[in-house]
Design a protein around this motif. Structure first.
Motif, short mmCIF file in Angstrom:
data_model
loop_
_atom_site.label_atom_id
_atom_site.label_comp_id
_atom_site.label_asym_id
_atom_site.label_seq_id
_atom_site.Cartn_x
_atom_site.Cartn_y
_atom_site.Cartn_z
N PRO A 93 0.82 -1.23 0.00
CA PRO A 93 0.00 0.00 0.00
C PRO A 93 0.84 1.27 0.00
O PRO A 93 0.47 2.26 -0.64
CB PRO A 93 -0.83 -0.13 1.28
N LEU A 94 1.97 1.26 0.71
CA LEU A 94 2.82 2.46 0.71
C LEU A 94 3.46 2.68 -0.66
O LEU A 94 3.65 3.83 -1.09
CB LEU A 94 3.92 2.31 1.77
N ALA A 95 3.77 1.60 -1.36
CA ALA A 95 4.30 1.72 -2.72
C ALA A 95 3.22 2.26 -3.65
O ALA A 95 3.50 3.12 -4.52
CB ALA A 95 4.79 0.37 -3.21
N GLU A 96 2.00 1.77 -3.49
CA GLU A 96 0.90 2.27 -4.31
C GLU A 96 0.69 3.77 -4.09
O GLU A 96 0.53 4.54 -5.06
CB GLU A 96 -0.39 1.52 -3.97
N GLN A 97 0.72 4.21 -2.83
CA GLN A 97 0.55 5.63 -2.54
C GLN A 97 1.63 6.46 -3.22
O GLN A 97 1.36 7.52 -3.79
CB GLN A 97 0.60 5.85 -1.02
N ALA A 98 2.87 5.96 -3.18
CA ALA A 98 3.97 6.71 -3.78
C ALA A 98 3.84 6.77 -5.30
O ALA A 98 4.04 7.83 -5.91
CB ALA A 98 5.30 6.07 -3.39
N LEU A 99 3.50 5.65 -5.92
CA LEU A 99 3.36 5.64 -7.38
C LEU A 99 2.22 6.57 -7.82
O LEU A 99 2.33 7.24 -8.85
CB LEU A 99 3.10 4.21 -7.87
N ARG A 100 1.15 6.62 -7.04
CA ARG A 100 0.06 7.55 -7.35
C ARG A 100 0.56 9.00 -7.24
O ARG A 100 0.26 9.84 -8.09
CB ARG A 100 -1.11 7.34 -6.39
N THR A 104 1.35 12.37 -10.54
CA THR A 104 1.00 13.78 -10.70
C THR A 104 2.15 14.71 -10.35
O THR A 104 2.22 15.83 -10.84
CB THR A 104 -0.22 14.13 -9.82
N SER A 105 3.06 14.24 -9.49
CA SER A 105 4.25 15.02 -9.11
C SER A 105 5.48 14.14 -9.32
O SER A 105 5.97 13.52 -8.37
CB SER A 105 4.15 15.48 -7.65
N PRO A 106 5.97 14.05 -10.53
CA PRO A 106 7.06 13.12 -10.86
C PRO A 106 8.30 13.34 -9.99
O PRO A 106 8.64 14.48 -9.66
CB PRO A 106 7.35 13.39 -12.34
N PRO A 107 8.98 12.27 -9.64
CA PRO A 107 10.19 12.38 -8.82
C PRO A 107 11.38 12.84 -9.65
O PRO A 107 11.31 12.89 -10.88
CB PRO A 107 10.40 10.94 -8.32
#
Length: 323
Positions: A93-100, A104-107
């Motif tokens: 779930p934490l990976a999913e949150q980060a990918l989402r 919208t805000s690319p790393p």
């Protein structure tokens, strides 16, 4: 033993990498205690080693991406690409949150990637639908798919491109077979499912068919032959084999596109190349994965056929990969 394998794999010992990959397929949780060492040694490949990553590991991975460490060590977008693949394979779930968030805000370094962050989810067997909800494209239960001589009569249908008789790659009954019901639970399908395709042309293009719960299957008129499809191959008889569900596999990751006996109903695909979940012709969403039929189980050949379904639109698909 695993710690030794990790240290060897970190210095490009191919045998150690292969042994770790086998553990990731059979019992991914056994690698969880060693993920910290893998990160310390920058062992990020193959990404499936992190399938069972815990909160601590995922947070470290996310921090590395946010801090721009994906651009480190002179690897350009290569390391960032691997970090995103690892996170996608974890499915956490934490990976999913980060990918989402990164969608919208690319790393840092994302401008050098070939796809947005959420596209990586497909490598992990999941996606985010247009309604914003996560959808699992694969099942958590897998069965050996045993190739048996077909007892049925040919349907008489032929491929519009090469005139070969169509191949019934799968004939599944969710209502009658508990194994099929478990393997296809993630698809929402009920009733009988027949997947009919051209075994020859599927090697060159993803082939779609319209399917219905009464076992109906018909070639989709929108299939378009690629320019590189051989024009003078002539008709070929399809395999006189039909896969039948066998014993349950110990892990959903144990299907093999390479080995004899590797054909698998349900579970997770063993992609030979990059993940290739076809987009449903009806709605454009990635289709659910059904299983794979390995060439080694058909005619001692290489490569594998991958079967897919989108229940909502009534489409099945077959594509093929080889080395």
């Amino acid at each position: 033993m695993i710690e030794e394998l990790v240290r060897r794999a970190a210095v490009d010992d191919d045998v150690a990498v292969e042994e770790l990959a086998e553990i990731a397929d059979a019992a991914p949780g056994e690698l969880t205690p060693h993920h910290g060492l893998m990160l310390d040694l920058d062992l990020l490949w193959p990404a499936k080693l992190f399938r069972a990553a815990d909160d601590v590991t995922v947070r470290r991975l996310v921090e590395q991406v946010d801090d721009g460490q994906g651009q480190g060590q002179g690897q350009g977008q290569g390391r960032l690409n691997r970090l995103l693949l690892v996170l996608a394979h974890s499915g956490h779930p934490l990976a999913e949150q980060a990918l989402r968030r990164w969608f919208t805000s690319p790393p840092p370094g994302a401008d050098e990637l070939h796809a947005g962050s959420l596209a990586y989810a497909l490598e992990g067997g999941w996606t985010v639908d247009t309604d914003g909800r996560r959808r699992e494209l694969c099942g958590d239960t897998a069965y050996e798919w045993l190739l048996r001589e077909s007892a049925g009569e040919p349907t008489g249908a032929t491929c519009p491109w090469c005139t070969s008789p169509l191949w019934v790659a799968a004939d599944l009954d969710v209502d009658a077979d508990p194994a099929v019901r478990a393997a296809l639970a993630h698809t929402g399908w009920s009733g009988r499912l027949v997947v009919e395709t051209c075994h020859f042309c599927a090697c060159y293009a993803t082939l779609f068919s319209k399917v219905s719960p009464d076992g109906g299957s018909s070639w989709w008129a929108g299939n378009t032959p690629p320019g590189y499809l051989p024009k003078d191959a002539g008709p070929e008889d399809p395999p006189a084999l039909l896969p039948v569900a066998g014993p349950v596999r110990a892990s959903p990751y144990q299907g093999s596109a390479w080995s004899e006996g590797g054909s698998t109903l349900g579970g997770r695909p063993d992609w030979i190349q990059d993940a290739d979940h076809p987009e449903c012709p009806g709605c454009g969403q990635p289709m659910d994965y059904l299983g794979l039929i390995g060439g080694a189980d058909i005619d001692d050949g290489e490569g594998a056929y991958y079967l897919h379904l989108h229940q909502q639109c009534g489409f099945a698909a077959v594509n093929y990969q080889q080395s």
